[in-house]
Write an enzyme that holds these catalytic residues in place. Structure first.
Site, PDB file in Angstrom:
ATOM      1  N   LYS A  29     -12.514   4.721  -7.885  1.00  0.00           N
ATOM      2  CA  LYS A  29     -11.860   3.891  -8.901  1.00  0.00           C
ATOM      3  C   LYS A  29     -12.669   2.642  -9.265  1.00  0.00           C
ATOM      4  CE  LYS A  29      -7.155   5.434  -7.976  1.00  0.00           C
ATOM      5  NZ  LYS A  29      -5.762   5.043  -7.792  1.00  0.00           N
ATOM      6  N   ASP A  46      -1.503   2.995 -13.204  1.00  0.00           N
ATOM      7  CA  ASP A  46      -0.579   2.987 -12.059  1.00  0.00           C
ATOM      8  C   ASP A  46       0.596   2.024 -12.269  1.00  0.00           C
ATOM      9  OD1 ASP A  46      -1.628   4.956 -10.456  1.00  0.00           O
ATOM     10  OD2 ASP A  46      -2.898   3.605  -9.292  1.00  0.00           O
ATOM     11  N   THR A  61      -2.535  -7.363   7.064  1.00  0.00           N
ATOM     12  CA  THR A  61      -3.731  -8.210   7.009  1.00  0.00           C
ATOM     13  C   THR A  61      -3.467  -9.355   6.039  1.00  0.00           C
ATOM     14  OG1 THR A  61      -5.024  -6.208   7.375  1.00  0.00           O
ATOM     15  CG2 THR A  61      -6.242  -8.167   6.654  1.00  0.00           C
TER      16      THR A  61
HETATM   17  N1  NAP Z   1       3.464   7.388  -6.238  1.00  0.00           N
HETATM   18  C1  NAP Z   1       2.245   7.193  -6.656  1.00  0.00           C
HETATM   19  O1  NAP Z   1       1.866   7.520  -7.793  1.00  0.00           O
HETATM   20  C2  NAP Z   1       1.257   6.515  -5.746  1.00  0.00           C
HETATM   21  C3  NAP Z   1       0.050   6.009  -6.252  1.00  0.00           C
HETATM   22  C4  NAP Z   1      -0.830   5.378  -5.374  1.00  0.00           C
HETATM   23  C5  NAP Z   1      -0.518   5.297  -4.019  1.00  0.00           C
HETATM   24  N2  NAP Z   1       0.659   5.792  -3.567  1.00  0.00           N
HETATM   25  C6  NAP Z   1       1.027   5.659  -2.154  1.00  0.00           C
HETATM   26  O2  NAP Z   1       0.976   4.294  -1.796  1.00  0.00           O
HETATM   27  C7  NAP Z   1       0.532   4.162  -0.455  1.00  0.00           C
HETATM   28  C8  NAP Z   1      -0.641   3.178  -0.407  1.00  0.00           C
HETATM   29  O3  NAP Z   1      -1.743   3.715  -1.125  1.00  0.00           O
HETATM   30  P1  NAP Z   1      -3.047   2.818  -1.426  1.00  0.00           P
HETATM   31  O4  NAP Z   1      -3.901   3.634  -2.293  1.00  0.00           O
HETATM   32  O5  NAP Z   1      -2.665   1.459  -1.838  1.00  0.00           O
HETATM   33  O6  NAP Z   1      -3.693   2.745   0.037  1.00  0.00           O
HETATM   34  P2  NAP Z   1      -4.629   1.615   0.650  1.00  0.00           P
HETATM   35  O7  NAP Z   1      -5.382   0.921  -0.424  1.00  0.00           O
HETATM   36  O8  NAP Z   1      -5.364   2.268   1.774  1.00  0.00           O
HETATM   37  O9  NAP Z   1      -3.586   0.531   1.284  1.00  0.00           O
HETATM   38  C9  NAP Z   1      -2.839   0.863   2.420  1.00  0.00           C
HETATM   39  C10 NAP Z   1      -1.862  -0.262   2.733  1.00  0.00           C
HETATM   40  O10 NAP Z   1      -1.056   0.158   3.833  1.00  0.00           O
HETATM   41  C11 NAP Z   1      -1.155  -0.800   4.884  1.00  0.00           C
HETATM   42  N3  NAP Z   1      -1.100  -0.112   6.186  1.00  0.00           N
HETATM   43  C12 NAP Z   1      -1.786   0.982   6.576  1.00  0.00           C
HETATM   44  N4  NAP Z   1      -1.467   1.313   7.831  1.00  0.00           N
HETATM   45  C13 NAP Z   1      -0.544   0.403   8.251  1.00  0.00           C
HETATM   46  C14 NAP Z   1       0.166   0.216   9.465  1.00  0.00           C
HETATM   47  N5  NAP Z   1       0.009   1.044  10.507  1.00  0.00           N
HETATM   48  N6  NAP Z   1       1.042  -0.806   9.538  1.00  0.00           N
HETATM   49  C15 NAP Z   1       1.220  -1.639   8.489  1.00  0.00           C
HETATM   50  N7  NAP Z   1       0.558  -1.515   7.309  1.00  0.00           N
HETATM   51  C16 NAP Z   1      -0.317  -0.507   7.199  1.00  0.00           C
HETATM   52  C17 NAP Z   1      -2.499  -1.466   4.681  1.00  0.00           C
HETATM   53  O11 NAP Z   1      -2.487  -2.717   5.327  1.00  0.00           O
HETATM   54  P3  NAP Z   1      -3.851  -3.493   5.688  1.00  0.00           P
HETATM   55  O12 NAP Z   1      -4.272  -4.207   4.436  1.00  0.00           O
HETATM   56  O13 NAP Z   1      -3.468  -4.427   6.769  1.00  0.00           O
HETATM   57  O14 NAP Z   1      -4.851  -2.454   6.126  1.00  0.00           O
HETATM   58  C18 NAP Z   1      -2.524  -1.571   3.154  1.00  0.00           C
HETATM   59  O15 NAP Z   1      -1.748  -2.646   2.712  1.00  0.00           O
HETATM   60  C19 NAP Z   1       0.169   5.558   0.035  1.00  0.00           C
HETATM   61  O16 NAP Z   1       1.245   6.060   0.805  1.00  0.00           O
HETATM   62  C20 NAP Z   1       0.032   6.375  -1.232  1.00  0.00           C
HETATM   63  O17 NAP Z   1       0.397   7.728  -1.061  1.00  0.00           O
HETATM   64  C21 NAP Z   1       1.544   6.393  -4.402  1.00  0.00           C
END
Ligand code: NAP
Length: 291
Positions: A80, A116, A167
């Site tokens: 991205k 998004d 974080t």
């Molecule tokens: N419905 C949709 O169209 C759509 C679109 C995009 C994403 N999503 C969903 O949204 C979620 C996030 O996606 P993303 O792309 O934003 O991922 P990402 O950039 O990897 O961000 C992950 C987030 O989750 C937190 N996290 C991960 N493990 C954790 C834990 N054990 N305890 C607490 N916090 C934790 C991370 O915190 P840190 O910053 O501390 O690492 C970060 O804030 C995913 O489940 C994805 O499937 C859905």
């Protein structure tokens, strides 16, 4: 790399307009299901395909798009930001997020969009009939999805957007996207929120187990959105529903961001119902096989 972005390379008639999603891994993407259902329902001779593109090769994919006249390109992890830097121009939203999930040709230019946030707002209206203007929102998480949601909530007139994240520095950076109404907070902020969004990966199939926050900190009258769509009901959503709290999953965000891509590429309104039926069937089949 051989150019896979041609109808012939995909075994399709020459008159077919091709669109594609690039990412790695890409095999389980639901975008082909959504967009091919949309093209079929709209009676368009378009076809959408998923192409595995290794990290570092997104720019080559864009060059291929220029040379083949691809109708549209979706972009997912890990490309991205690379695509945001390689397109001719980004929309204001994609520039602020430094992330592009949809490329649309406009004249001679390739324009980078980020759909998004629009997807999130469309889904929120569709599922919960929720009015963002004036609301107090809490967003759990500060990754790519959280950033899009925080910016969209601010652009739609939320009264406050509070970001809570494991974080702390990332929470701060993400909250800043909302300008003066953006704050960081802790779980005490949950009690006074109208809308709570889980944008962490906690509870996702194959992700960290557990819940993004203690569900008993929420109460009936609030609306909770979990951006996760696999599983369709996360442990957090199940616990909230048990407490009579309105909770929705991320299927509608996925649906409406794809609908916006369809609209940008074809200049036609998206056939939402056909897309929703297709993605619901695919997700239900997936939940039975737990892929
Ligand atoms: N419905 C949709 O169209 C759509 C679109 C995009 C994403 N999503 C969903 O949204 C979620 C996030 O996606 P993303 O792309 O934003 O991922 P990402 O950039 O990897 O961000 C992950 C987030 O989750 C937190 N996290 C991960 N493990 C954790 C834990 N054990 N305890 C607490 N916090 C934790 C991370 O915190 P840190 O910053 O501390 O690492 C970060 O804030 C995913 O489940 C994805 O499937 C859905």
């Amino acid at each position: 790399m051989a150019n896979t972005f041609t109808a012939a390379a995909q075994g399709l008639p020459d008159e077919t307009t091709l669109a594609a999603v690039i990412g790695s891994p890409i095999a389980h993407s639901l975008s082909p299901t959504l967009l091919n259902a949309a093209f079929a329902a709209a009676g368009l001779t378009w076809h959408y395909t998923a192409v595995e593109v290794a990290p570092g090769e997104a720019e080559q994919a864009l060059n291929d798009m220029r040379s083949t006249g691809l109708g549209g390109l979706s972009v997912t992890m890990p490309h991205k930001t690379a695509v945001a830097n390689a397109v001719d121009r980004c929309t204001e939203t994609a520039t602020l997020l430094n992330a592009v999930n949809c490329v649309a040709p406009q004249g001679q230019e390739l324009v980078g969009h980020n759909t998004d946030g629009e997807g999130f707002l469309g889904g929120l209206a569709h599922d919960a009939n929720f009015t963002v203007a004036g609301c107090r929102a809490v967003v759990l998480g500060a990754g790519g999805a959280a950033r899009a949601v925080v910016l969209a909530l601010a652009q739609a007139g939320a009264n406050s957007v509070t970001v809570i994240n494991r974080t702390a520095e990332k929470a701060q950076e993400t909250a800043q996207l909302a300008g003066p109404i953006g704050h960081t907070g802790d779980h005490q902020s949950l009690a006074t929120a109208d809308l709570i969004v889980n944008a962490t990966s906690v509870g996702m199939h194959g992700g960290p187990p557990g819940m993004p926050c203690d569900p008993t900190l929420l109460h009936p009258g609030q609306v909770a959105i979990d951006l996760i769509y696999h599983p369709l009901v996360t442990p957090w959503m199940a616990a909230l529903k048990k407490q009579d709290i309105e909770a929705h999953n991320g299927v509608s965000m996925l649906l409406f961001q794809a609908a916006r891509a369809f609209n940008l590429w074809t200049n036609q309104p998206a056939p939402i119902e056909a897309m929703e039926n297709a993605v619901t069937a695919a997700l239900e089949a997936r939940s039975h096989t737990a892929q």
